[in-house]
Design a protein around this motif. Sequence first.
Motif, mmCIF file in Angstrom:
data_model
loop_
_atom_site.group_PDB
_atom_site.id
_atom_site.type_symbol
_atom_site.label_atom_id
_atom_site.label_comp_id
_atom_site.label_asym_id
_atom_site.label_seq_id
_atom_site.Cartn_x
_atom_site.Cartn_y
_atom_site.Cartn_z
ATOM 1 N N SER A 355 -29.136 -24.382 -35.831
ATOM 2 C CA SER A 355 -30.362 -25.153 -35.638
ATOM 3 C C SER A 355 -30.067 -26.469 -34.946
ATOM 4 O O SER A 355 -28.961 -27.006 -35.076
ATOM 5 C CB SER A 355 -30.995 -25.463 -37.001
ATOM 6 O OG SER A 355 -31.398 -24.271 -37.625
ATOM 7 N N VAL A 356 -31.073 -26.964 -34.236
ATOM 8 C CA VAL A 356 -30.949 -28.284 -33.623
ATOM 9 C C VAL A 356 -31.845 -29.230 -34.406
ATOM 10 O O VAL A 356 -33.032 -28.969 -34.586
ATOM 11 C CB VAL A 356 -31.402 -28.233 -32.144
ATOM 12 C CG1 VAL A 356 -31.326 -29.617 -31.517
ATOM 13 C CG2 VAL A 356 -30.545 -27.240 -31.370
ATOM 14 N N ILE A 357 -31.268 -30.325 -34.862
ATOM 15 C CA ILE A 357 -32.002 -31.301 -35.660
ATOM 16 C C ILE A 357 -32.107 -32.569 -34.817
ATOM 17 O O ILE A 357 -31.092 -33.124 -34.393
ATOM 18 C CB ILE A 357 -31.243 -31.626 -36.977
ATOM 19 C CG1 ILE A 357 -30.848 -30.342 -37.731
ATOM 20 C CG2 ILE A 357 -32.021 -32.610 -37.834
ATOM 21 C CD1 ILE A 357 -31.990 -29.570 -38.316
ATOM 22 N N GLY A 358 -33.337 -33.041 -34.586
ATOM 23 C CA GLY A 358 -33.543 -34.188 -33.696
ATOM 24 C C GLY A 358 -33.062 -35.509 -34.274
ATOM 25 O O GLY A 358 -32.767 -35.632 -35.472
ATOM 26 N N ASN A 359 -33.041 -36.518 -33.410
ATOM 27 C CA ASN A 359 -32.557 -37.843 -33.819
ATOM 28 C C ASN A 359 -33.420 -38.406 -34.947
ATOM 29 O O ASN A 359 -34.637 -38.289 -34.921
ATOM 30 C CB ASN A 359 -32.617 -38.814 -32.640
ATOM 31 C CG ASN A 359 -31.693 -38.388 -31.522
ATOM 32 O OD1 ASN A 359 -30.852 -37.500 -31.715
ATOM 33 N ND2 ASN A 359 -31.834 -39.001 -30.359
ATOM 34 N N GLY A 360 -32.788 -39.007 -35.925
ATOM 35 C CA GLY A 360 -33.506 -39.698 -36.994
ATOM 36 C C GLY A 360 -34.187 -38.783 -38.003
ATOM 37 O O GLY A 360 -34.846 -39.265 -38.922
ATOM 38 N N THR A 361 -34.052 -37.507 -37.850
ATOM 39 C CA THR A 361 -34.691 -36.567 -38.792
ATOM 40 C C THR A 361 -33.927 -36.563 -40.113
ATOM 41 O O THR A 361 -32.700 -36.705 -40.137
ATOM 42 C CB THR A 361 -34.748 -35.168 -38.143
ATOM 43 O OG1 THR A 361 -35.790 -35.201 -37.173
ATOM 44 C CG2 THR A 361 -35.016 -34.064 -39.143
ATOM 45 N N LYS A 362 -34.693 -36.384 -41.217
ATOM 46 C CA LYS A 362 -34.041 -36.426 -42.531
ATOM 47 C C LYS A 362 -34.362 -35.172 -43.337
ATOM 48 O O LYS A 362 -35.530 -34.801 -43.477
ATOM 49 C CB LYS A 362 -34.535 -37.631 -43.319
ATOM 50 C CG LYS A 362 -34.088 -38.954 -42.742
ATOM 51 C CD LYS A 362 -34.423 -40.085 -43.713
ATOM 52 C CE LYS A 362 -33.766 -41.377 -43.274
ATOM 53 N NZ LYS A 362 -34.326 -41.883 -41.997
ATOM 54 N N ALA A 363 -33.312 -34.559 -43.855
ATOM 55 C CA ALA A 363 -33.489 -33.488 -44.848
ATOM 56 C C ALA A 363 -32.563 -33.923 -45.975
ATOM 57 O O ALA A 363 -31.367 -33.670 -45.947
ATOM 58 C CB ALA A 363 -33.070 -32.150 -44.271
ATOM 59 N N SER A 364 -33.116 -34.660 -46.906
ATOM 60 C CA SER A 364 -32.234 -35.358 -47.847
ATOM 61 C C SER A 364 -31.726 -34.497 -48.990
ATOM 62 O O SER A 364 -30.698 -34.788 -49.574
ATOM 63 C CB SER A 364 -32.933 -36.590 -48.414
ATOM 64 O OG SER A 364 -33.215 -37.471 -47.363
ATOM 65 N N VAL A 374 -35.787 -28.580 -34.379
ATOM 66 C CA VAL A 374 -36.535 -29.623 -35.081
ATOM 67 C C VAL A 374 -36.505 -30.888 -34.227
ATOM 68 O O VAL A 374 -35.439 -31.298 -33.755
ATOM 69 C CB VAL A 374 -35.896 -29.889 -36.460
ATOM 70 C CG1 VAL A 374 -36.683 -30.932 -37.234
ATOM 71 C CG2 VAL A 374 -35.756 -28.599 -37.266
ATOM 72 N N GLY A 375 -37.656 -31.522 -34.066
ATOM 73 C CA GLY A 375 -37.749 -32.729 -33.238
ATOM 74 C C GLY A 375 -37.222 -33.973 -33.928
ATOM 75 O O GLY A 375 -36.492 -33.908 -34.917
ATOM 76 N N LYS A 376 -37.665 -35.122 -33.379
ATOM 77 C CA LYS A 376 -37.195 -36.421 -33.875
ATOM 78 C C LYS A 376 -37.998 -36.860 -35.097
ATOM 79 O O LYS A 376 -39.186 -36.529 -35.211
ATOM 80 C CB LYS A 376 -37.374 -37.481 -32.782
ATOM 81 C CG LYS A 376 -36.408 -37.318 -31.632
ATOM 82 C CD LYS A 376 -36.603 -38.406 -30.594
ATOM 83 C CE LYS A 376 -37.845 -38.185 -29.803
ATOM 84 N NZ LYS A 376 -37.934 -38.609 -28.456
ATOM 85 N N ASN A 377 -37.384 -37.662 -35.935
ATOM 86 C CA ASN A 377 -38.092 -38.341 -37.031
ATOM 87 C C ASN A 377 -38.899 -37.436 -37.934
ATOM 88 O O ASN A 377 -39.966 -37.804 -38.403
ATOM 89 C CB ASN A 377 -39.087 -39.355 -36.445
ATOM 90 C CG ASN A 377 -38.398 -40.651 -36.213
ATOM 91 O OD1 ASN A 377 -37.553 -41.048 -37.021
ATOM 92 N ND2 ASN A 377 -38.732 -41.282 -35.113
ATOM 93 N N VAL A 378 -38.406 -36.260 -38.141
ATOM 94 C CA VAL A 378 -39.091 -35.342 -39.053
ATOM 95 C C VAL A 378 -38.584 -35.625 -40.461
ATOM 96 O O VAL A 378 -37.415 -35.968 -40.646
ATOM 97 C CB VAL A 378 -38.788 -33.877 -38.649
ATOM 98 C CG1 VAL A 378 -39.295 -32.896 -39.700
ATOM 99 C CG2 VAL A 378 -39.401 -33.586 -37.284
ATOM 100 N N ASN A 379 -39.485 -35.504 -41.455
ATOM 101 C CA ASN A 379 -39.027 -35.634 -42.839
ATOM 102 C C ASN A 379 -39.209 -34.306 -43.568
ATOM 103 O O ASN A 379 -40.315 -33.790 -43.664
ATOM 104 C CB ASN A 379 -39.826 -36.728 -43.548
ATOM 105 C CG ASN A 379 -39.187 -37.037 -44.889
ATOM 106 O OD1 ASN A 379 -38.292 -37.857 -44.978
ATOM 107 N ND2 ASN A 379 -39.628 -36.333 -45.931
ATOM 108 N N PHE A 380 -38.094 -33.757 -44.017
ATOM 109 C CA PHE A 380 -38.167 -32.527 -44.806
ATOM 110 C C PHE A 380 -38.237 -32.910 -46.275
ATOM 111 O O PHE A 380 -37.320 -33.542 -46.800
ATOM 112 C CB PHE A 380 -36.896 -31.688 -44.607
ATOM 113 C CG PHE A 380 -36.841 -30.945 -43.297
ATOM 114 C CD1 PHE A 380 -37.244 -29.625 -43.211
ATOM 115 C CD2 PHE A 380 -36.366 -31.568 -42.157
ATOM 116 C CE1 PHE A 380 -37.181 -28.928 -42.014
ATOM 117 C CE2 PHE A 380 -36.300 -30.886 -40.954
ATOM 118 C CZ PHE A 380 -36.710 -29.556 -40.880
ATOM 119 N N GLY A 381 -39.309 -32.509 -46.970
ATOM 120 C CA GLY A 381 -39.361 -32.766 -48.405
ATOM 121 C C GLY A 381 -38.344 -31.886 -49.115
ATOM 122 O O GLY A 381 -37.908 -30.852 -48.591
#
Length: 462
Positions: A355-364, A374-381
Amino acid sequence: MDNVCAVILAAGEGKRMKSKHPKVIHKLCGKPIIQHVVDSVTGAGISDIIVVIGHKAEEVKECVESDVDFALQEKQLGTGHAVMCASDLIKERNGNGTTLILYGDSPLIKSETLCSLISYHRNNGFHGTVLTTEYDDPAGYGRVIRDSRGNVERIVEQKDATDEEKKVRECNSGIYCFETEKLLDALKLIKNDNAQKEYYLTDVIGAMKGLGLTIGAYSISDSTETVGINSRIQLADAASIMRRNIVNKLMLDGVTIINPESVYIDKDVSIGMDTVIYPGAIIEGKTTIGEDCIIGPNTRIVDSIIEDGADINSSVILESSVKAKAKIGPFAYIRPQSVIGEGAKIGDFVEVKKSVIGNGTKASHLTYIGDAEVGKNVNFGCGTITVNYDGNTKYKTLIGDNVFIGCNTNLVAPVKVNDNSYIAAGSTITDEVPEGALAIARERQTNKEGWAKKRNLYRKNK
Ligand code: UD1
Ligand code: CA
C-alpha cells in the motif's frame, strides 16, 4: 590491477558443514560466503575472475552475482587439481601475467590486503608468494615450513604433519600470488601421495622450490582476515568477526550504535550520520537508512529504504520505503511493496501490505491496510480494516486526501473514498463515498426500556 587474474576455488562439498547445499553458498552477514570473496577481489581492482565449481555447481553458479567465468572440476581431487581444471582458462585470460588464488571459504579477506600481497610479490620479484598468518590455535590449517635461513620451503597439511611440524603456528591462508607460467609448470609436478590422497595446491610451493624458483611469504598480523569456514561453528565465528567489522565501520562513519554486540547489520547496508541504532536491531539485505533516524529497539528491516529522520520502534519492515520523518511502531508490520509517506505515522498493531500511504497520514492503532492507495493527511480510526480479499481475488481500496475514518470501519474493496470525506465509526463501507460527504453505514440503535428488570436480570454487586 594490471595483468592479474584471480582464481577462486569453490568446487568442494564442504562435508564438515553437514549440509545439503555446497558450503560456499551459506550466508554470512546477508551474502553467500563465496560472494564476499568475489567482492574482495573486485574491490582490489581485479575484474578477471575465474571461479572453480564442481559439487552442486549450478547452486554455486546461481548465487554469484558478479560477472565471472566458471571452470568445472568434475571430481574433487584436491585444491591443486581444482586449479588444474582452470588452467586452460587461466592461460587464455592471463598466460604471462600474475595469478591470484583464493579459497571460496575464506570470506574475511580485505581488498587492501590483496593489493599489498600483489605489490609485495611483484616488488620482490618472487615467482610465488603465499599469504601467511599466525594462529594461537592453528588446528586444521596447513603449516608454513621455513628453512634455517627463514625462507619458505614448503607447506605441510595438518594431516601429513609430524608432531614437530604441528607445533608451527604460522599457517597457510590459502591465498597465493603466482607468476602464471611458473604456476602452470609446477602444477604438473604435484602428486596425491598424502594422507588425503588429494592433489594439494600447497605442494606447488615445494615444487616451485625444486624448480629453483623464488618463493616469498607475506605475513599479516590480523589473523581474523584469513579464517576459513569449514564447519557451522566456524561460520558463526566468521560472521561474528564480520559483524564487528561492519559496526566498527558504521561507528567510524558517524552512526551511534548503543550496544554493538546486540545488533545484526548486513554487509551491504548503508546508514547515514547521526542515526541511532538501539539494541536488538536486525538490518538486512540491501537496506539504506538515512541520517538522524532512530532504529530500534528490536526492529527488523529487510531490503528497504528509510529516509532521514524516520523513527522506527520495535517493528518489522520488509522490502518497503519509509519517507522522511515518518514514525513507525511500536509493533507495526510493514509488508513488501509499501510506501509510508513523509511524516506519516503507523502505530501499534498496524499492518500495511502493498500500500501507498500519503504524507502526514496517521494509522495510530489496530488497523489493517492492504492493497490500498491512501492520500495525504488521512486519519484512520482505531480498528479500521481494508477488506481486500473475498477468498479468491484481492481488491484495491482508494482513499483520497484529508479523509477522516471513524473507529472500527470496514472498507470493503473495491471501494473508493473521496477527498475530505468522513466515515462514521462502526461503518461497513461498500459504496463509493463522495467528496466532502459523511458516510454512515451501520444499523440504528434501539433501546428496549426496562428490559433487564422485567426478566429479573439485574446484576448484583458482589
Ligand atoms: C586448505 C589448505 C590449507 C590452508 C587452509 C586455509 C590445501 C591442501 N590446504 O585446507 O593449507 O591452511 O585451506 O583455509 O589447499 N576445493 C575445490 N576442489 C577440491 C578441494 C577443495 O575447489 O577438490 C575448494 C573448496 O571448495 C574450498 C577450498 O578449495 O573452498 C579449500 O578447501 P578445503 O577442503 O576447505 O581445504 P582446507 O582443509 O581448509
Ligand atoms: Ca577450508
